[in-house]
Each structure stands twice: as structure tokens, then as C-alpha cells.
Design a protein around this motif. Structure first.
Motif, PDB file in Angstrom:
ATOM      1  N   ALA A  69      34.660  37.198  40.566  1.00 30.40           N
ATOM      2  CA  ALA A  69      34.504  36.028  39.693  1.00 30.40           C
ATOM      3  C   ALA A  69      33.724  36.380  38.440  1.00 30.40           C
ATOM      4  O   ALA A  69      34.067  35.928  37.335  1.00 30.40           O
ATOM      5  CB  ALA A  69      33.800  34.910  40.464  1.00 30.40           C
ATOM      6  N   ASP A  71      33.698  39.098  36.886  1.00 33.84           N
ATOM      7  CA  ASP A  71      34.598  39.818  35.975  1.00 33.84           C
ATOM      8  C   ASP A  71      35.492  38.872  35.180  1.00 33.84           C
ATOM      9  O   ASP A  71      36.030  39.258  34.134  1.00 33.84           O
ATOM     10  CB  ASP A  71      35.473  40.801  36.758  1.00 33.84           C
ATOM     11  N   GLN A  72      35.681  37.654  35.668  1.00 40.23           N
ATOM     12  CA  GLN A  72      36.552  36.693  34.980  1.00 40.23           C
ATOM     13  C   GLN A  72      35.790  35.837  33.971  1.00 40.23           C
ATOM     14  O   GLN A  72      36.406  35.127  33.175  1.00 40.23           O
ATOM     15  CB  GLN A  72      37.229  35.766  35.998  1.00 40.23           C
ATOM     16  N   ARG A 109      26.952  41.657  32.938  1.00 37.60           N
ATOM     17  CA  ARG A 109      27.991  41.684  33.975  1.00 37.60           C
ATOM     18  C   ARG A 109      27.666  42.756  35.018  1.00 37.60           C
ATOM     19  O   ARG A 109      27.769  42.522  36.225  1.00 37.60           O
ATOM     20  CB  ARG A 109      29.357  41.936  33.334  1.00 37.60           C
ATOM     21  N   GLU A 214      40.549  36.054  45.732  1.00 36.29           N
ATOM     22  CA  GLU A 214      41.662  35.514  44.947  1.00 36.29           C
ATOM     23  C   GLU A 214      41.385  34.077  44.529  1.00 36.29           C
ATOM     24  O   GLU A 214      41.663  33.683  43.388  1.00 36.29           O
ATOM     25  CB  GLU A 214      42.954  35.586  45.754  1.00 36.29           C
ATOM     26  N   ARG A 217      38.776  34.085  41.768  1.00 39.02           N
ATOM     27  CA  ARG A 217      39.383  34.538  40.520  1.00 39.02           C
ATOM     28  C   ARG A 217      40.138  33.403  39.843  1.00 39.02           C
ATOM     29  O   ARG A 217      39.976  33.163  38.630  1.00 39.02           O
ATOM     30  CB  ARG A 217      40.333  35.706  40.777  1.00 39.02           C
ATOM     31  N   ASP A 218      40.930  32.678  40.618  1.00 33.42           N
ATOM     32  CA  ASP A 218      41.712  31.569  40.061  1.00 33.42           C
ATOM     33  C   ASP A 218      40.807  30.457  39.533  1.00 33.42           C
ATOM     34  O   ASP A 218      41.064  29.884  38.472  1.00 33.42           O
ATOM     35  CB  ASP A 218      42.659  31.001  41.124  1.00 33.42           C
ATOM     36  N   VAL A 220      37.680  30.598  38.381  1.00 38.10           N
ATOM     37  CA  VAL A 220      36.975  30.954  37.145  1.00 38.10           C
ATOM     38  C   VAL A 220      37.957  31.067  35.984  1.00 38.10           C
ATOM     39  O   VAL A 220      37.664  30.628  34.861  1.00 38.10           O
ATOM     40  CB  VAL A 220      36.166  32.248  37.324  1.00 38.10           C
ATOM     41  N   GLN A 221      39.121  31.633  36.228  1.00 37.37           N
ATOM     42  CA  GLN A 221      40.127  31.707  35.160  1.00 37.37           C
ATOM     43  C   GLN A 221      40.493  30.315  34.671  1.00 37.37           C
ATOM     44  O   GLN A 221      40.629  30.074  33.465  1.00 37.37           O
ATOM     45  CB  GLN A 221      41.372  32.444  35.652  1.00 37.37           C
ATOM     46  N   SER A 225      39.734  28.541  30.908  1.00 35.81           N
ATOM     47  CA  SER A 225      40.868  28.094  30.079  1.00 35.81           C
ATOM     48  C   SER A 225      40.728  26.657  29.609  1.00 35.81           C
ATOM     49  O   SER A 225      41.586  26.154  28.887  1.00 35.81           O
ATOM     50  CB  SER A 225      42.172  28.237  30.868  1.00 35.81           C
TER      51      SER A 225
END
Length: 425
Positions: A69, A71-72, A109, A214, A217-218, A220-221, A225
Motif C-alpha cells: 500500500a 508503494d501506491q 517510503r 491485492e 493495493r486497490d 490506495v489506488q 484517483s
């Protein structure tokens, strides 16, 4: 600057004596793009359960997920990492750091990921302390109006009374958004749902630890956005009219009625949180005074406002007629989402009855859920229901409770109950 559009779907014809007007309003944003991190307007906090129950595979997977997370998180974003047990600790920035939150850059980071790797399991679980610390951290960056958090746990909130958690949830409501996740089968859906509902987030089950990364990741992305920090749904109704309810009905069911704030004497505002490039549907119901056949009236004006500026508006109308062919029509959009809202309710009520040992009520409620899932074309709900009940007749809602069901299957059905299918327009 984001552009919003509004579409209204309804049957505006009412019979003689009719008073209740229902409409589905679709709001769509475009051009929101990536969040404006360069100006320091975005903040992100990740809360990881570090209680003793997380020992082993769960914590190892959670640490990896938190690093993924990190990294995102876009450069320029204010961020922090919180470890939670029966107390909450700021893991990063380090406890001796001058600032409570720092802006993401390569050095931060690297250090954040190193701090995450040192997490060790111990203690109990008191989520109110996690939320309270997160709220205090966000308060140190008033220049960041867009505030999002992730909360991960694997257990029950056992180290404090439920009332303590509820009190803190009420206190922090409106300060930030929070997506809550539970890993495994030993946490309580209603606890995380209380948090996510109040904080305009989502709740979901992560059945296996390997899937945490996964999901993080979703999340935070998606957060990165969202270029609109906060938007308000506004509903104007004429003098003497009553707004019966306001619900978000897609992509998930969220009742916003109780969150009403007065904008002016005739206009109510409802929080919708941050927006990216997306579309959401809202069900608005208004009661107006009955008028003679042939009369027309504006029943409501539904708007989306950002920073007090109205960016899109849709009109909800009422026309009285004695033509049964007009007044008997049911808007397919209204019918669809009415069924979806009831579906969420009866699934939750049915599972609660089953847990309480009331098999008769559970059978009736889950049978109705099967019937509604069939009617509204919610194949995902049907698939999840099949893991909990034997379906004899989906159209009639005739079912039998399965014996020895997997708890994870019941939790998956519960957490997914508010997810809706879009109406086929």
C-alpha cells in the motif's frame, strides 16, 4: 476541474390523491483525475491490527500488504502508519519524529516500509483507540481536506465496551473516510460495518491472508484517483413537502437520510465523500401535498455541490392524472433499486436470526433474499446465498437452511449484502 452530470429516472404521474414521489438520480463525474497531491491536499493512514491474535501468517501478510500500500501512495501525500492493539501507536513517522505525518517521497517510503517490518503482535483489540489516534493525526494536516484511512483487523473488539467504540465513531464522523477490512473468520461484521458506514467507506471480508496485499493495493489506488475531496448531495423540496429518505443505491446501498444538514429553509445536504471518475445512483423519495388532476409540480431539485458550488442538477416532477395507464407504471429504475435495498436488509436480518437460533425467521428472510436476487438479476447475491441455503423455488423464495455452513460463507454474504447491481438501462 471535474464535470458532473445528473440524470433523473422516474414515473412522474401520480393518481388522484397521490402524494409520494420516487426518483433515481444518477450522478456522474468526469475529469476528476488523480488527486492533487502536489499541493499537499491528500492524506492517507493505514491502521494494522497488531494484537496477539494476528501472530503468524496474518501479521506477516498484513505487513507485506501495508508495504504494498505504501508503494501506491503518491509522492506529496501526507501519510502515517498506525499499529493497533488495546492501544494505538504511531509506527511511522517514528515515535520520536517531530511531525505526526510526513509527505511521501522516496526516503519516507523506504523508512515507512522498514518501520512496518518491525511490527510485533501483542495485546488485545480496542479499535476506538486506533480511530482516535488516526483522527488526531489527520487533524495535524488541515491543509489536506481529502483524508482516507484503511483499517485491518482479524478479531473482535474485545478490549473495550461496544459503547466506547460507538462513541469514538460518532466523534470522528465527518473527519475522514475509512475502508474497513477483516481477515479470516474471527471478526464481527457489524463492528466493522458500523465504522465503515459512519465514515463513508466500505466493509469487506478477506478470507485468506495472501489476498490482503491485492485488496490494499486497490484501495490506495482508488483513494489516489479521487480528485474531489468532498461533495455534497443537496435536495430542495417545496414548502410543505417532506423528504422521506435519501439513499445511495449504487454501487452500494447506504442510507444517508439521518445525515441531513440544513443548507437553507428548503434545502437539505447529505455527505457523499470523495469522488474520482465514477457514477453513483441515489434514490430520493419526497412526499408532497396532493393536487387536483391535471396539476403539475416540481417535487424536488437534486444537486451535487463541491465547495458550496452546485455543479449539476436534476429535477424530480409530479403530475396528477386520472389515466390508470400512466399512474400504474412503475419506473424500472425505482423498482430495481427498491428491491436491491430490501435485499441488503433481509440478508442481514436473516443472518442475524440464524446466529440467534431463530431458524424460522432466518428461513423467511433468506427466502425473500433469494426471491429479490432473482427479480433484480443480482447473480452474485444468488451465488452467495446458495452457500447458505438450499433453494427449492427462487421465484417463490422457498428455501431450506443448510446445516454446518462455513462461517466464511456467511460472512461473505453479509459483507457483500450492500453491493448492488446497476439497473439495465
Amino acid at each position: 476541474m471535474a464535470v458532473f452530470t445528473a440524470e433523473v429516472f422516474q414515473n412522474e404521474f401520480l393518481p388522484q390523491g397521490g402524494t409520494d414521489v420516487h426518483a433515481i438520480v444518477t450522478l456522474t463525474s468526469s475529469g476528476a483525475g488523480a488527486a492533487a497531491t502536489a499541493s499537499g491536499g491528500v492524506a492517507e493512514i493505514i491502521m494494522v491490527d497488531t494484537s496477539g491474535s494476528m501472530s503468524g501468517r496474518n501479521l506477516d501478510a498484513a505487513k507485506h500488504a501495508a508495504q504494498v500500500a505504501v508503494d501506491q501512495i503518491a509522492d506529496g501525500t501526507w501519510f502515517a502508519i498506525v499499529g493497533g492493539s488495546h492501544v494505538a501507536q504511531r509506527i511511522f513517522p517514528y515515535p520520536n519524529a517531530v511531525r505526526d505525518m510526513v509527505q511521501m517521497e522516496p526516503g519516507a517510503r523506504f523508512e515507512a516500509k522498514r518501520a512496518i517490518s518491525t511490527l510485533m503482535p501483542s495485546g488485545g483489540t480496542a479499535m476506538s483507540t486506533w480511530l482516535a489516534l488516526t483522527d488526531r493525526l489527520f487533524a495535524t494536516v488541515p491543509q489536506a481536506p481529502q483524508r482516507h484511512a484503511i483499517l485491518l483487523t482479524d478479531g473482535k473488539n474485545e478490549s473495550e465496551p461496544r459503547a466506547a467504540l460507538s462513541a469514538v465513531v460518532r466523534k470522528v464522523t465527518g473527519h475522514f473516510q475509512c475502508d474497513a477490512r477483516g481477515v479470516g473468520a474471527n471478526w464481527q461484521v457489524d463492528e466493522l460495518r458500523e465504522i465503515s458506514t459512519a465514515l463513508l467507506g466500505t466493509v469487506d471480508l478477506i478470507a485468506h491472508p495472501d489476498d490482503i496485499a491485492e485488496d490494499f493495493r486497490d484501495l490506495v489506488q482508488r483513494s489516489m484517483s479521487r480528485g474531489i475531496a468532498d461533495a455534497e448531495l443537496r435536495v430542495w423540496a417545496p414548502q410543505g413537502a417532506q423528504v422521506l429518505f435519501v439513499r445511495q443505491v449504487a454501487p452500494t446501498v447506504e442510507d444517508l437520510t439521518s445525515r441531513r444538514v440544513a443548507v437553507n429553509a428548503l434545502t437539505s445536504g447529505y455527505p457523499t465523500g470523495s469522488w474520482g471518475d465514477e457514477s453513483r445512483d441515489y434514490h430520493v423519495a419526497v412526499r408532497v401535498g396532493s393536487k387536483p388532476v391535471g396539476s403539475e409540480q416540481l417535487a424536488a431539485r437534486v444537486q451535487i455541490a463541491v465547495g458550496g458550488e452546485v455543479l449539476a442538477s436534476g429535477l424530480v416532477k409530479a403530475r396528477w392524472s386520472d389515466d390508470d395507464s400512466l399512474t400504474a407504471r412503475i419506473s424500472p429504475e425505482v423498482a430495481h433499486y427498491t428491491g436491491q435495498a430490501e435485499l441488503a436488509s433481509v440478508i442481514q436480518e436473516g443472518l442475524a436470526a440464524k446466529a440467534a437460533g431463530d431458524e424460522a425467521t432466518a428461513t423467511v428472510k433468506l427466502g425473500r433474499a433469494v426471491q429479490l436476487a432473482q427479480e433484480t438479476g443480482n447473480d452474485e447475491a444468488t451465488s452467495r446465498l446458495k452457500r447458505v441455503v438450499e433453494i427449492d423455488d427462487p421465484e417463490q423464495g422457498t428455501v431450506r437452511l443448510k446445516r454446518n455452513t462455513d462461517k466464511l460463507d456467511e460472512m461473505a454474504l453479509d459483507t457483500a449484502s450492500t453491493k448492488t447491481t446497476r439497473v439495465r438501462k
